[in-house]
Design an enzyme around this catalytic site. Structure first.
Site, short mmCIF file in Angstrom:
data_model
loop_
_atom_site.label_atom_id
_atom_site.label_comp_id
_atom_site.label_asym_id
_atom_site.label_seq_id
_atom_site.Cartn_x
_atom_site.Cartn_y
_atom_site.Cartn_z
N ASP A 20 0.86 -1.19 0.00
CA ASP A 20 0.00 0.00 0.00
C ASP A 20 0.90 1.24 0.00
O ASP A 20 1.77 1.36 -0.85
CB ASP A 20 -0.97 -0.08 1.20
CG ASP A 20 -1.98 1.04 1.26
OD1 ASP A 20 -2.97 1.00 0.50
OD2 ASP A 20 -1.79 1.97 2.06
N HIS B 96 -7.16 -6.44 -1.03
CA HIS B 96 -6.07 -5.47 -0.86
C HIS B 96 -5.03 -5.88 0.17
O HIS B 96 -3.86 -5.53 0.05
CB HIS B 96 -6.67 -4.12 -0.46
CG HIS B 96 -5.66 -3.03 -0.29
ND1 HIS B 96 -4.90 -2.55 -1.34
CD2 HIS B 96 -5.27 -2.32 0.81
CE1 HIS B 96 -4.10 -1.59 -0.89
NE2 HIS B 96 -4.30 -1.44 0.41
#
Length: 327
Positions: A104, A304
């Site tokens: 991320d 994610h």
């Protein structure tokens, strides 16, 4: 603080004051950098696996998170400063070089660390967020123009105090919803309101989060307690300040417009992750932007939080890639 067996917690000096890290194993240094809204703990499955494979695995709390320093000035969270923190950790550990792996926002930090300090970072692994060289219009203008009647979450996060007012009254509940919103199995289905946007008429992100879906399969109540406990103690401002520096980064990195990252690299993404699918063109451009790429893998049916959703696969990809790097 929840422990990982045989791992050691340390505080080391860094430009902002201190960086908290968790270390396991001996061998070549692998620096693990988390994203939003996480902590060193998001690498709990990787630390023992990398240590077992003969590496010195070190997961940090990024500046603004956990037990690391949290400067008050918003500009203290610019990318240049976060890269210098990474360099400081390598030196504080008595090393001259390291492999850096990020997820991320941590992927952005890792890529820029490799770009700016190739003398220190000899290889780079990127999880979930592809490398996109600096370029194009000012990011704030791009994000402000997205969404039409709705506001993109990055713009929402960029306004000081706004997201904090939503999150901090119920950190644990918000985190549970946010983690679920971006996870395979609990993310909103087609046709449901997109959790990457908020209503421009005073809306919040929380009303888009799948709070009734329960926790995603990768996250236990006890693990959620670890994340929530840290953010309840620190607040969210340090974490959110990363979003508030994107235009500043764009200015700071002007000399690196379009620059490739040339070190040996690895990319891992999830097929259900908007960070991967929205940036599909960036992945296609890897022969130009990541000429040292040694593997690019999309994990089918993964969201994610890739190293927590699919730890065994991520660990295998990481250890095989690391084993093939030049000494």
């Amino acid at each position: 603080m929840t422990m990982v067996k045989d791992a050691v917690h340390r505080l080391v000096p860094a430009p902002a004051g201190r960086i908290h890290l968790v270390e396991q194993g001996t061998g070549p240094l692998v620096l693990l950098v988390h994203g939003f809204p996480e902590s060193w703990y998001s690498w709990r499955h990787q630390l023992p696996a990398l240590a077992a494979a003969g590496h010195r695995a070190v997961a940090v709390d990024v500046r603004g998170y956990g037990r690391s320093s949290r400067p008050e000035n918003v500009s203290a969270y610019r990318m240049l400063d976060l890269v210098e923190d990474a360099v400081a950790v390598v030196h504080a550990l008595g090393e001259r070089s390291a492999v850096i792996v990020g997820h991320d926002w941590g992927a952005g930090i890792a890529a820029n660390a490799a770009l700016l300090r190739p003398d220190v970072f000899r290889a780079v692994g990127l999880l979930s967020v592809p490398y996109t060289p600096r370029g194009g219009p000012r990011p704030g203008e791009v994000f402000a123009g997205m969404g039409g009647d709705e506001e993109f979450y990055v713009s929402y996060f960029q306004e000081p105090g706004r997201a904090e007012a939503e999150i901090e009254p119920d950190v644990r509940g918000w985190l549970a919803g946010f983690y679920a919103a971006l996870s395979a199995g609990t993310m909103p289905g087609p046709g449901a309101p997109d959790p990457h946007f908020v209503s421009r008429a005073g809306g919040t992100l929380r009303e888009r989060l799948p709070v009734k879906a329960g926790l995603p399969a990768w996250l236990s109540e006890a693990e959620l307690d670890v994340y929530a406990g840290e953010f309840e103690r620190t607040g969210l401002t340090g974490a959110l300040n990363r979003y508030r520096n994107m235009d500043r980064d764009w200015e700071d990195l002007a000399d690196f417009d379009g620059a490739p990252v040339t070190q040996p690299s690895l990319f891992l993404g999830g097929s259900l992750d908007a960070s991967t699918t929205w940036l599909a063109d960036a992945i296609t451009a890897y022969p130009t932007t990541l000429p040292g790429l040694r593997g690019s893998h999309i994990l089918e049916g993964c969201g994610h939080w890739i190293q927590q959703e699919r730890p065994a696969e991520v660990n295998q990809h990481l250890t095989e890639w690391l084993a093939g790097l030049p000494g």
